[in-house]
Every structure is written in C-alpha cells, then in structure tokens.
Motif scaffolding. Structure first.
Motif, PDB file in Angstrom:
ATOM      1  N   ILE A 127       0.843  -1.206   0.000  1.00 40.55           N
ATOM      2  CA  ILE A 127       0.000   0.000   0.000  1.00 40.55           C
ATOM      3  C   ILE A 127       0.869   1.244   0.000  1.00 40.55           C
ATOM      4  O   ILE A 127       0.586   2.219  -0.715  1.00 40.55           O
ATOM      5  CB  ILE A 127      -0.935   0.005   1.225  1.00 40.55           C
ATOM      6  CG1 ILE A 127      -1.855  -1.208   1.208  1.00 40.55           C
ATOM      7  CG2 ILE A 127      -1.765   1.282   1.256  1.00 40.55           C
ATOM      8  CD1 ILE A 127      -2.660  -1.386   2.474  1.00 40.55           C
ATOM      9  N   SER A 128       1.937   1.244   0.790  1.00 40.52           N
ATOM     10  CA  SER A 128       2.843   2.394   0.857  1.00 40.52           C
ATOM     11  C   SER A 128       3.467   2.685  -0.502  1.00 40.52           C
ATOM     12  O   SER A 128       3.609   3.838  -0.903  1.00 40.52           O
ATOM     13  CB  SER A 128       3.951   2.134   1.891  1.00 40.52           C
ATOM     14  OG  SER A 128       3.405   1.975   3.179  1.00 40.52           O
ATOM     15  N   GLU A 129       3.815   1.623  -1.202  1.00 41.07           N
ATOM     16  CA  GLU A 129       4.400   1.764  -2.534  1.00 41.07           C
ATOM     17  C   GLU A 129       3.400   2.383  -3.502  1.00 41.07           C
ATOM     18  O   GLU A 129       3.738   3.296  -4.269  1.00 41.07           O
ATOM     19  CB  GLU A 129       4.846   0.398  -3.045  1.00 41.07           C
ATOM     20  CG  GLU A 129       5.465   0.412  -4.436  1.00 41.07           C
ATOM     21  CD  GLU A 129       5.820  -0.990  -4.916  1.00 41.07           C
ATOM     22  OE1 GLU A 129       5.722  -1.240  -6.133  1.00 41.07           O
ATOM     23  OE2 GLU A 129       6.181  -1.833  -4.070  1.00 41.07           O
ATOM     24  N   VAL A 130       2.168   1.912  -3.460  1.00 38.69           N
ATOM     25  CA  VAL A 130       1.125   2.421  -4.350  1.00 38.69           C
ATOM     26  C   VAL A 130       0.810   3.880  -4.050  1.00 38.69           C
ATOM     27  O   VAL A 130       0.652   4.695  -4.966  1.00 38.69           O
ATOM     28  CB  VAL A 130      -0.155   1.559  -4.226  1.00 38.69           C
ATOM     29  CG1 VAL A 130      -1.310   2.211  -4.969  1.00 38.69           C
ATOM     30  CG2 VAL A 130       0.088   0.160  -4.763  1.00 38.69           C
ATOM     31  N   LYS A 131       0.743   4.219  -2.777  1.00 41.49           N
ATOM     32  CA  LYS A 131       0.345   5.570  -2.368  1.00 41.49           C
ATOM     33  C   LYS A 131       1.519   6.530  -2.230  1.00 41.49           C
ATOM     34  O   LYS A 131       1.322   7.737  -2.045  1.00 41.49           O
ATOM     35  CB  LYS A 131      -0.423   5.507  -1.043  1.00 41.49           C
ATOM     36  CG  LYS A 131      -1.718   4.709  -1.103  1.00 41.49           C
ATOM     37  CD  LYS A 131      -2.699   5.296  -2.096  1.00 41.49           C
ATOM     38  CE  LYS A 131      -3.212   6.664  -1.674  1.00 41.49           C
ATOM     39  NZ  LYS A 131      -4.195   7.225  -2.624  1.00 41.49           N
ATOM     40  N   GLY A 132       2.738   6.026  -2.302  1.00 45.24           N
ATOM     41  CA  GLY A 132       3.904   6.890  -2.164  1.00 45.24           C
ATOM     42  C   GLY A 132       4.091   7.426  -0.764  1.00 45.24           C
ATOM     43  O   GLY A 132       4.617   8.530  -0.565  1.00 45.24           O
ATOM     44  N   VAL A 133       3.678   6.652   0.230  1.00 47.26           N
ATOM     45  CA  VAL A 133       3.804   7.048   1.642  1.00 47.26           C
ATOM     46  C   VAL A 133       4.687   6.019   2.330  1.00 47.26           C
ATOM     47  O   VAL A 133       4.278   4.875   2.537  1.00 47.26           O
ATOM     48  CB  VAL A 133       2.430   7.109   2.339  1.00 47.26           C
ATOM     49  CG1 VAL A 133       2.609   7.496   3.807  1.00 47.26           C
ATOM     50  CG2 VAL A 133       1.512   8.085   1.628  1.00 47.26           C
ATOM     51  N   GLU A 186       1.059  -8.644  -7.444  1.00 45.72           N
ATOM     52  CA  GLU A 186       0.608  -7.876  -8.604  1.00 45.72           C
ATOM     53  C   GLU A 186      -0.897  -7.632  -8.547  1.00 45.72           C
ATOM     54  O   GLU A 186      -1.377  -6.541  -8.854  1.00 45.72           O
ATOM     55  CB  GLU A 186       0.985  -8.599  -9.897  1.00 45.72           C
ATOM     56  CG  GLU A 186       2.451  -8.560 -10.253  1.00 45.72           C
ATOM     57  CD  GLU A 186       3.323  -9.422  -9.350  1.00 45.72           C
ATOM     58  OE1 GLU A 186       2.773 -10.393  -8.757  1.00 45.72           O
ATOM     59  OE2 GLU A 186       4.520  -9.133  -9.197  1.00 45.72           O
ATOM     60  N   ALA A 187      -1.634  -8.656  -8.121  1.00 47.43           N
ATOM     61  CA  ALA A 187      -3.087  -8.514  -8.009  1.00 47.43           C
ATOM     62  C   ALA A 187      -3.446  -7.533  -6.907  1.00 47.43           C
ATOM     63  O   ALA A 187      -4.397  -6.753  -7.044  1.00 47.43           O
ATOM     64  CB  ALA A 187      -3.720  -9.869  -7.730  1.00 47.43           C
ATOM     65  N   LEU A 188      -2.675  -7.564  -5.832  1.00 45.59           N
ATOM     66  CA  LEU A 188      -2.932  -6.651  -4.724  1.00 45.59           C
ATOM     67  C   LEU A 188      -2.635  -5.204  -5.133  1.00 45.59           C
ATOM     68  O   LEU A 188      -3.374  -4.279  -4.799  1.00 45.59           O
ATOM     69  CB  LEU A 188      -2.077  -7.059  -3.523  1.00 45.59           C
ATOM     70  CG  LEU A 188      -2.588  -6.713  -2.126  1.00 45.59           C
ATOM     71  CD1 LEU A 188      -3.998  -7.204  -1.913  1.00 45.59           C
ATOM     72  CD2 LEU A 188      -1.658  -7.273  -1.066  1.00 45.59           C
ATOM     73  N   VAL A 189      -1.529  -5.014  -5.858  1.00 49.63           N
ATOM     74  CA  VAL A 189      -1.183  -3.671  -6.360  1.00 49.63           C
ATOM     75  C   VAL A 189      -2.278  -3.141  -7.272  1.00 49.63           C
ATOM     76  O   VAL A 189      -2.703  -1.985  -7.153  1.00 49.63           O
ATOM     77  CB  VAL A 189       0.172  -3.703  -7.108  1.00 49.63           C
ATOM     78  CG1 VAL A 189       0.389  -2.395  -7.882  1.00 49.63           C
ATOM     79  CG2 VAL A 189       1.316  -3.925  -6.140  1.00 49.63           C
ATOM     80  N   ALA A 190      -2.750  -3.978  -8.166  1.00 45.11           N
ATOM     81  CA  ALA A 190      -3.826  -3.582  -9.090  1.00 45.11           C
ATOM     82  C   ALA A 190      -5.087  -3.191  -8.350  1.00 45.11           C
ATOM     83  O   ALA A 190      -5.755  -2.217  -8.686  1.00 45.11           O
ATOM     84  CB  ALA A 190      -4.113  -4.707 -10.067  1.00 45.11           C
ATOM     85  N   ARG A 191      -5.389  -3.940  -7.287  1.00 46.08           N
ATOM     86  CA  ARG A 191      -6.587  -3.638  -6.507  1.00 46.08           C
ATOM     87  C   ARG A 191      -6.466  -2.277  -5.830  1.00 46.08           C
ATOM     88  O   ARG A 191      -7.405  -1.486  -5.845  1.00 46.08           O
ATOM     89  CB  ARG A 191      -6.793  -4.716  -5.452  1.00 46.08           C
ATOM     90  CG  ARG A 191      -8.058  -4.483  -4.615  1.00 46.08           C
ATOM     91  CD  ARG A 191      -8.117  -5.380  -3.414  1.00 46.08           C
ATOM     92  NE  ARG A 191      -9.292  -5.075  -2.617  1.00 46.08           N
ATOM     93  CZ  ARG A 191      -9.484  -5.541  -1.391  1.00 46.08           C
ATOM     94  NH1 ARG A 191      -8.588  -6.320  -0.842  1.00 46.08           N
ATOM     95  NH2 ARG A 191     -10.578  -5.237  -0.713  1.00 46.08           N
ATOM     96  N   PHE A 192      -5.319  -2.010  -5.237  1.00 41.35           N
ATOM     97  CA  PHE A 192      -5.147  -0.733  -4.527  1.00 41.35           C
ATOM     98  C   PHE A 192      -5.069   0.448  -5.490  1.00 41.35           C
ATOM     99  O   PHE A 192      -5.524   1.545  -5.174  1.00 41.35           O
ATOM    100  CB  PHE A 192      -3.908  -0.788  -3.632  1.00 41.35           C
ATOM    101  CG  PHE A 192      -4.066  -1.677  -2.439  1.00 41.35           C
ATOM    102  CD1 PHE A 192      -5.198  -1.598  -1.639  1.00 41.35           C
ATOM    103  CD2 PHE A 192      -3.088  -2.603  -2.101  1.00 41.35           C
ATOM    104  CE1 PHE A 192      -5.353  -2.421  -0.527  1.00 41.35           C
ATOM    105  CE2 PHE A 192      -3.240  -3.430  -1.007  1.00 41.35           C
ATOM    106  CZ  PHE A 192      -4.368  -3.345  -0.214  1.00 41.35           C
ATOM    107  N   SER A 232      -6.752   0.683  -8.121  1.00 43.60           N
ATOM    108  CA  SER A 232      -8.105   0.921  -8.625  1.00 43.60           C
ATOM    109  C   SER A 232      -9.014   1.612  -7.601  1.00 43.60           C
ATOM    110  O   SER A 232     -10.130   2.005  -7.927  1.00 43.60           O
ATOM    111  CB  SER A 232      -8.750  -0.406  -9.052  1.00 43.60           C
ATOM    112  OG  SER A 232      -8.994  -1.233  -7.911  1.00 43.60           O
ATOM    113  N   ARG A 233      -8.531   1.738  -6.362  1.00 40.11           N
ATOM    114  CA  ARG A 233      -9.360   2.354  -5.330  1.00 40.11           C
ATOM    115  C   ARG A 233      -9.543   3.833  -5.594  1.00 40.11           C
ATOM    116  O   ARG A 233      -8.636   4.515  -6.050  1.00 40.11           O
ATOM    117  CB  ARG A 233      -8.711   2.177  -3.943  1.00 40.11           C
ATOM    118  CG  ARG A 233      -8.828   0.749  -3.401  1.00 40.11           C
ATOM    119  CD  ARG A 233      -8.169   0.655  -2.053  1.00 40.11           C
ATOM    120  NE  ARG A 233      -8.869   1.491  -1.083  1.00 40.11           N
ATOM    121  CZ  ARG A 233      -9.840   1.070  -0.279  1.00 40.11           C
ATOM    122  NH1 ARG A 233     -10.237  -0.182  -0.360  1.00 40.11           N
ATOM    123  NH2 ARG A 233     -10.413   1.878   0.569  1.00 40.11           N
TER     124      ARG A 233
END
Length: 213
Positions: A166-172, A204-210, A212-213
């Motif tokens: 999640i941190s990677e996706v959100k940049g936090v 990869e599936a988890l990254v895609a899900r986050f 898409s939020r």
C-alpha cells in the motif's frame, strides 16, 4: 473433528488471511466460501449477526467470528504446531501485542496511507509511534513467536506484507529499513518463509486492486 467452512470476502482481506494461515499451520481441511459483502448471504448473517463481516469460521455447525478469536479457537481445537505460547505469561503477552496491532497499528497506518492533510500527518505520527513499540519487541528475535511463527506474527501479517505494498502504491513510506531495521528484517523473514508465501495473496493482483481504489 466436524465439517469446517471459512467465510471470506470476494477480494483480499488480511483478516481472512490470518485464519487461512492458522488452518494451514494446523493442517485443517476446510471449504472456502467467498462472500460478496455488498450482498451478504443468509449464511453470513446467520453466523455473524452482530458484525455481519468476514472472516467467519463454521465448525461442526457452529460459527466463530473475529479473526484473532478464530485463530485462538483453531489453536485450541486442532493438534499441530502451537500458535500461542504454552507459558501463561507469554500467552498473555502474545494476546497483548496482537490486540495492540489491531487497535494501534493497522488503523493508524491505513489512515496514513489513504487520508490527506492534517489527518494524514496525525496518522503518520501515530503510525511511527506504534511501529517503534513493535521495533523494540521484535529485536533479537526471528519471529515475534520466537523461532517459529505464532499469534503475533499472524496478527502482524498486514504490517509485514500488505503495508509495504500500500505504501508503494500511495507513495507514503512508513516501514523503512533505515527507521525500523528490526521490523524490516522480520517482515523480510516472514514473507520469505515458504509456508507464508503459499498463503499470501499475489502481489501484482494486490497492487492492481489498490491502484483501482
């Protein structure tokens, strides 16, 4: 030992994942039932009428709700590697840290990643404070449970695997090697464990899900 069913969500859930780990650790065969939480089934409402959420374990026609309670139940009912320590004091401390993770760590780190402005800044501070306690607790240990995965490791599943994604996706950036070397080492050790890797959701599936939020 009776029929075992696990009610989980259609998507990924760190709480359902906890129960899956406990069942796998004990070698329990079970039927996984995916629940659409936007259209909750009569089965879910029957066995968890109070909270109406997953996970729910149905064992021999009886339902148990709340992930940590389910994990303890599994540990008591089935033979296999112990999830909670046998020593009463160590068992109490494991429960303490598992509850600490649920009440102080997960909510704060989640808000730190998904909120903005003042709320995010406050949540970041709360996250750092909470993670510091875990940093000290894991120092000198392979796992929170000692040499083997235990209740606190299962409870901290979100921190070890989900939070960095999640941190990677959100940049936090919250859990960094520089700030939390002991916790960082534990997360790598935990996620590299062959047993854990079999159960964790696909990254990869988890990254895609986050995303898409």
């Amino acid at each position: 030992m009776g029929e075992v069913k696990l009610l989980g969500g259609l998507g990924f859930s760190p709480y359902v994942n906890r129960v899956e780990m406990a069942l796998k650790l004990k070698g329990v065969e079970y039927e996984a039932i995916a629940e659409d939480l936007k259209n909750k089934s009569p089965l879910l409402l029957q066995y968890n009428p109070v909270h109406k959420k997953v996970p729910v374990l149905i064992h021999d026609g009886k339902g148990i709700a709340e992930s940590l309670i389910i994990v303890e139940y599994i540990d008591q009912v089935w033979e296999g590697p112990s999830i909670l320590p046998k020593d009463p004091y160590q068992r109490a401390m494991a429960r303490f840290w598992a509850k600490f993770i649920d009440e102080k760590c997960i909510s704060a780190t989640w808000k730190a990643c998904w909120s903005t402005g003042e709320e995010q800044a406050k949540s970041k501070d709360e996250s750092v404070e909470a993670l510091k306690f875990l940093e000290d607790e894991i120092k000198g240990k392979k796992f929170f449970g000692g040499d083997n995965i235990g209740l606190v490791d299962i409870a901290a599943n979100f921190i070890g695997y989900w939070l960095p994604i999640i941190s990677e996706v959100k940049g936090v950036q919250l859990l960094t090697e520089e700030d939390f070397p002991n916790l960082w080492r534990w997360a790598n050790e935990y996620c590299s464990d062959n047993f854990v890797k079999e159960i964790l959701p696909n990254k990869e599936a988890l990254v895609a899900r986050f995303k898409s939020r």
